[in-house]
Design a protein around this motif. Structure first.
Motif, mmCIF file in Angstrom:
data_model
loop_
_atom_site.group_PDB
_atom_site.id
_atom_site.type_symbol
_atom_site.label_atom_id
_atom_site.label_comp_id
_atom_site.label_asym_id
_atom_site.label_seq_id
_atom_site.Cartn_x
_atom_site.Cartn_y
_atom_site.Cartn_z
ATOM 1 N N ASN A 168 0.430 -1.060 0.218
ATOM 2 C CA ASN A 168 -0.251 -0.092 0.419
ATOM 3 C C ASN A 168 0.916 1.034 0.247
ATOM 4 O OD1 ASN A 168 -2.682 -1.376 0.463
ATOM 5 N ND2 ASN A 168 -1.677 -1.982 2.626
ATOM 6 N N VAL A 169 1.347 1.215 -0.980
ATOM 7 C CA VAL A 169 2.666 2.310 -0.944
ATOM 8 C C VAL A 169 1.900 3.571 -1.648
ATOM 9 C CG1 VAL A 169 4.743 3.524 -1.403
ATOM 10 C CG2 VAL A 169 4.884 1.065 -0.318
ATOM 11 N N GLY A 170 2.262 5.001 -1.214
ATOM 12 C CA GLY A 170 0.914 5.147 -2.347
ATOM 13 C C GLY A 170 1.297 7.297 -0.931
ATOM 14 N N TYR A 171 0.975 8.261 -1.884
ATOM 15 C CA TYR A 171 1.597 9.481 -1.535
ATOM 16 C C TYR A 171 0.049 10.403 -1.226
ATOM 17 C CZ TYR A 171 0.853 10.576 -6.113
ATOM 18 O OH TYR A 171 0.531 10.678 -7.788
ATOM 19 N N PRO A 172 -0.273 11.178 -0.220
ATOM 20 C CA PRO A 172 -1.184 11.942 0.152
ATOM 21 C C PRO A 172 -2.004 12.671 -1.592
ATOM 22 C CG PRO A 172 -0.194 12.791 1.772
ATOM 23 C CD PRO A 172 0.865 11.777 0.458
ATOM 24 N N GLU A 173 -3.221 13.057 -0.803
ATOM 25 C CA GLU A 173 -3.834 13.649 -2.715
ATOM 26 C C GLU A 173 -3.137 13.397 -3.981
ATOM 27 O OE1 GLU A 173 -3.417 18.345 -1.706
ATOM 28 O OE2 GLU A 173 -4.096 17.766 0.070
ATOM 29 N N PRO A 174 -3.403 11.508 -4.454
ATOM 30 C CA PRO A 174 -3.215 10.946 -5.578
ATOM 31 C C PRO A 174 -3.065 11.968 -6.323
ATOM 32 C CG PRO A 174 -4.664 10.022 -4.083
ATOM 33 C CD PRO A 174 -4.126 10.859 -3.510
ATOM 34 N N ASP A 208 -11.078 4.445 -1.208
ATOM 35 C CA ASP A 208 -11.474 5.724 -1.479
ATOM 36 C C ASP A 208 -11.144 6.267 -2.823
ATOM 37 O OD1 ASP A 208 -11.502 8.419 -1.409
ATOM 38 O OD2 ASP A 208 -9.034 9.287 -0.741
ATOM 39 N N ASN A 209 -13.434 6.396 -2.695
ATOM 40 C CA ASN A 209 -13.840 6.317 -3.428
ATOM 41 C C ASN A 209 -13.232 5.259 -4.646
ATOM 42 O OD1 ASN A 209 -15.453 7.958 -5.442
ATOM 43 N ND2 ASN A 209 -14.068 8.885 -5.915
ATOM 44 N N GLY A 210 -13.719 3.773 -4.355
ATOM 45 C CA GLY A 210 -12.746 2.945 -5.176
ATOM 46 C C GLY A 210 -11.823 2.697 -4.715
ATOM 47 N N ASP A 211 -10.674 3.943 -4.308
ATOM 48 C CA ASP A 211 -9.284 3.661 -4.382
ATOM 49 C C ASP A 211 -9.311 2.924 -3.176
ATOM 50 O OD1 ASP A 211 -8.569 3.884 -7.457
ATOM 51 O OD2 ASP A 211 -9.076 6.115 -6.847
ATOM 52 N N LEU A 212 -7.674 2.523 -3.037
ATOM 53 C CA LEU A 212 -6.784 1.887 -2.136
ATOM 54 C C LEU A 212 -6.581 2.916 -1.342
ATOM 55 C CD1 LEU A 212 -5.058 -1.563 -3.328
ATOM 56 C CD2 LEU A 212 -6.752 -1.325 -2.169
ATOM 57 N N LYS A 213 -6.417 3.307 0.227
ATOM 58 C CA LYS A 213 -6.314 3.718 0.816
ATOM 59 C C LYS A 213 -4.423 3.061 1.154
ATOM 60 C CE LYS A 213 -10.264 5.256 3.471
ATOM 61 N NZ LYS A 213 -10.408 5.359 4.621
ATOM 62 N N TYR A 214 -3.493 4.514 0.660
ATOM 63 C CA TYR A 214 -2.274 4.289 0.969
ATOM 64 C C TYR A 214 -2.053 4.308 2.239
ATOM 65 C CZ TYR A 214 0.080 8.405 2.577
ATOM 66 O OH TYR A 214 -0.250 10.285 3.363
ATOM 67 N N GLU A 215 -0.800 3.820 2.919
ATOM 68 C CA GLU A 215 -0.324 3.416 3.715
ATOM 69 C C GLU A 215 1.237 3.453 4.289
ATOM 70 O OE1 GLU A 215 0.128 -0.673 7.072
ATOM 71 O OE2 GLU A 215 0.058 -0.628 5.395
ATOM 72 N N ILE A 216 1.654 3.394 3.441
ATOM 73 C CA ILE A 216 3.065 3.884 3.433
ATOM 74 C C ILE A 216 3.768 4.719 2.659
ATOM 75 C CG2 ILE A 216 5.248 2.678 3.276
ATOM 76 C CD1 ILE A 216 4.775 0.597 4.917
ATOM 77 N N ASP A 217 4.030 6.243 2.774
ATOM 78 C CA ASP A 217 4.681 7.342 1.619
ATOM 79 C C ASP A 217 5.560 6.953 1.437
ATOM 80 O OD1 ASP A 217 5.492 9.350 0.718
ATOM 81 O OD2 ASP A 217 3.831 10.374 2.213
ATOM 82 N N PHE A 218 5.761 7.319 -0.245
ATOM 83 C CA PHE A 218 6.999 6.920 -0.682
ATOM 84 C C PHE A 218 7.873 7.272 -0.339
ATOM 85 C CE2 PHE A 218 5.579 10.134 -3.438
ATOM 86 C CZ PHE A 218 7.256 10.545 -3.936
ATOM 87 N N ARG A 219 7.770 8.727 0.327
ATOM 88 C CA ARG A 219 9.308 9.413 0.682
ATOM 89 C C ARG A 219 10.064 8.418 1.921
ATOM 90 N NH1 ARG A 219 5.169 14.182 -0.913
ATOM 91 N NH2 ARG A 219 4.472 13.035 0.386
#
Length: 389
Positions: free
Chosen positions: A107-113, A348-359
């Motif tokens: 679940n790697v991503g970032y806020p406000e994708p 989140d509106n059909g998307d996975l919620k990120y858990e770990i920020d890629f940074r």
């Protein structure tokens, strides 16, 4: 001439014969300024790889409810572990994990994708917030500080185009399509006196980077060979070159390459199987090569994509989504699964919620593999705990 345009001409080897006029020939040499044995190899999966069909929550009934057309059955997934398993094309990823050499970060991503390929890649390559725009990449900023003077081979990008992640103020990286075809017009050294024109001096500095970088790469290639047979694919060829440069003691800190074709809006099962097979075979050959050379502990491989896909299929594929897994191979990683399994009941509106920020992953790489304070390049996220031994 515009500085950026000049870099694109002189800083990129596109596989053909590179000719430099005599007055631009290298005006000096310097020793490699980057110290230490560790290096990081990035493999970027362009197009937005579908993480849910790569590392699969096979034990969650919601996975099959959302993906009635493209779900992979429990019978075909491999290396089942705590409700997760690999795509069948990634059988050697499973083997690397069983060998104790692969970690999955969930679940790697970032806020406000952002769902734009170009913009999301830019965010990953600059390590900035989704509403900020800067001209230098995160690795370019690192190399600017790590290399007190410019070092043309501190970063190597094996690709046909330059990579923003490596762009800095100084020319500390070089983009290479085919190291075996490096040529320069003249081998004679010339004494060049710096002028009062800073633009001309910059031109000379870039020219020196091109020539010196070519020489250093050729030396490293001459001191090494492939220990195993690699598949005949573009990614395999790039990783074979990277392995030779590492074994030839080029001493670059960062290597970067990419594999495209992951934008699977349609015909996903066939396309992703083919692309993941290419990824699996190329990376496993690279892994075996480094392991046989007893260098895997010094090399950390990072596999990622600019975003994942929507949780629900679109009938025959998936559309642009958000969070997805990252894979870390080698570098004395802890051979684990970090983060929770994808929560398909809390979207989140059909998307996975990120858990770990890629940074946070970047912070871990900079701190623990490259001995660098990540705060110095503006990364504020804490490192991921439990990634490396």
């Amino acid at each position: 001439m515009n500085r950026r345009n000049f870099i694109s001409i002189t800083g990129t080897f596109t596989g053909g014969l590179l000719l430099l006029p005599d007055f631009l020939h290298a005006y000096g040499t310097q020793n490699n300024l980057v110290i230490g044995e560790q290096c990081v190899v990035f493999v970027q999966l362009n197009g937005g790889n579908d993480g849910l069909n790569t590392f699969i929550p096979y034990d969650d009934p919601l996975y099959y409810d959302y993906r009635t057309k493209i779900a992979l059955s429990k019978d075909v997934v491999v290396s089942k572990n705590k409700g997760m398993a690999f795509h069948p094309a990634l059988k050697d990823f499973a083997q690397m994990q069983q060998n104790g050499d692969l970690t999955v970060i969930q679940n790697v991503g970032y806020p406000e994708p952002i769902r734009s390929h170009f913009r999301s890649q830019e965010i990953w390559q600059t390590a900035t917030d989704s509403n900020r725009y800067i001209n230098e990449g995160w690795l370019g900023r690192y190399l600017d500080l790590q290399c007190k003077e410019h070092d043309p081979t501190a970063g190597i990008n094996l690709d046909s185009i330059d990579n923003l992640a490596l762009k800095g103020i100084e020319p500390n990286s070089i983009t290479v399509k085919d190291p075996n075809r490096f040529k320069v017009k003249s081998d004679k050294e010339e004494n060049v006196t710096l002028s009062d024109n800073p633009q001309l001096d910059f031109v000379r500095k870039i020219a020196n980077s091109v020539t010196e970088g070519s020489d250093e790469i050729q030396k490293a290639l001459a001191k090494s060979k492939a220990e195993i047979s690699y598949p005949k694919t573009g990614l395999s060829k790039n990783l074979e070159w990277i392995a030779r440069l590492i074994k030839g003691n080029l001493n670059s800190k960062v290597y970067y390459t990419s594999l495209g074709g992951f934008d699977t809006h349609d015909n996903q099962l066939v396309i992703q199987d083919r692309k993941l097979s290419e990824l699996n075979d190329a990376l496993f050959s690279f892994y075996q090569d480094l392991k046989q050379s007893k260098m895997l502990q010094n090399v950390t491989v990072v596999v990622f994509s600019e975003f994942g896909r929507r949780v629900k299929d679109n009938g025959n594929g998936t559309d642009h989504g958000t969070a997805a897994p990252m894979f870390i191979i080698g570098g004395n990683n802890k051979e684990t699964i970090l983060g929770h399994n994808p929560d398909l009941s809390n979207l989140d509106n059909g998307d996975l919620k990120y858990e770990i920020d890629f940074r946070s992953v970047y912070a871990s790489l900079l701190q623990q593999k490259l001995g660098f304070d990540y705060a110095n390049i503006g990364i504020k996220n804490n490192p991921v705990a439990g990634l490396f031994s």
